[in-house]
Design a protein around this motif. Structure first.
Motif, short mmCIF file in Angstrom:
data_model
loop_
_atom_site.label_atom_id
_atom_site.label_comp_id
_atom_site.label_asym_id
_atom_site.label_seq_id
_atom_site.Cartn_x
_atom_site.Cartn_y
_atom_site.Cartn_z
N ALA A 23 100.89 83.43 46.83
CA ALA A 23 100.69 84.23 45.61
C ALA A 23 100.06 85.58 45.94
O ALA A 23 100.41 86.60 45.34
N ASP A 24 99.15 85.59 46.89
CA ASP A 24 98.53 86.86 47.30
C ASP A 24 99.56 87.77 47.97
O ASP A 24 99.58 88.98 47.73
N GLU A 25 100.42 87.20 48.78
CA GLU A 25 101.48 87.98 49.41
C GLU A 25 102.45 88.54 48.36
O GLU A 25 102.88 89.69 48.45
N VAL A 26 102.75 87.72 47.36
CA VAL A 26 103.63 88.17 46.28
C VAL A 26 102.98 89.31 45.51
O VAL A 26 103.62 90.32 45.20
N ARG A 27 101.70 89.17 45.22
CA ARG A 27 100.98 90.23 44.50
C ARG A 27 101.05 91.53 45.28
O ARG A 27 101.33 92.60 44.72
N SER A 28 100.85 91.46 46.58
CA SER A 28 100.90 92.67 47.41
C SER A 28 102.31 93.27 47.46
O SER A 28 102.48 94.49 47.39
N ALA A 29 103.30 92.41 47.58
CA ALA A 29 104.68 92.90 47.72
C ALA A 29 105.19 93.55 46.44
O ALA A 29 105.98 94.50 46.50
N PHE A 30 104.74 93.06 45.30
CA PHE A 30 105.26 93.56 44.04
C PHE A 30 104.26 94.45 43.31
O PHE A 30 104.37 94.64 42.10
N ASP A 31 103.31 94.98 44.03
CA ASP A 31 102.39 95.94 43.44
C ASP A 31 103.23 97.17 43.08
O ASP A 31 103.71 97.89 43.94
N LEU A 32 103.44 97.38 41.81
CA LEU A 32 104.41 98.36 41.36
C LEU A 32 103.85 99.78 41.19
O LEU A 32 104.14 100.46 40.23
N VAL A 33 103.06 100.18 42.15
CA VAL A 33 102.60 101.56 42.15
C VAL A 33 103.77 102.39 42.66
O VAL A 33 104.24 102.21 43.78
#
Length: 150
Positions: A23-33
């Protein structure tokens, strides 16, 4: 040895740790900045859609695992868990969207889909009370035995 009634707590804890890391990896990958070099609207839409689908998948997994942990801690009864602790079916990624994403992001999405599939099999087995199903191979051998007169 009797039939198991539930999924063992160490399995749930291991899956929970794995899911938190994923989940942490997903959060980082899809950080939509938005980055300065992202000009393709279709790529941004694909990233947004697959990000939503993937994070939802992970939240479903984590909710299922938290319910299992609550059951093992005695905070939920088996009745409550069976009634409310189901894992929703997965919604696979759209191949058209994946074509716009980086290979690393696609690999991460596949990892979340694989984890959902593993946990879904556990959930289904638990809901069936770990009943063994006859395999196709066993059925074939039985039919062969009948045909051969054994």
């Amino acid at each position: 040895m009797g039939k198991p009634r539930s999924i063992s707590q160490p399995i749930i804890e291991a899956l929970y740790c794995e899911a938190l890391i994923l989940a942490d990896e997903v959060r980082s990958a899809f950080d939509l900045v938005p980055s300065a070099n992202e000009t393709n609207d279709l790529a941004r839409i694909a990233l947004s859609a697959e990000g939503l689908r993937t994070t939802t998948r992970m939240m479903h997994l984590l909710a299922w695992l938290l319910n299992q942990r609550a059951y093992h801690a005695g905070e939920l009864s088996e009745f409550q868990l069976r009634r409310n602790g189901f894992l929703p079916p997965d919604r696979p990624s759209d191949p058209a969207n994946l074509a716009y994403l980086e290979p690393e992001t696609c690999s991460l999405i596949r990892d979340t889909e694989a984890m959902h599939l593993r946990v879904s099999r556990l959930d289904n087995a638990w809901r069936d009370r770990f009943a063994m199903r006859d395999s196709a191979v066993r059925g074939f051998y039985e039919k062969l035995g009948r045909e051969m007169g054994a």
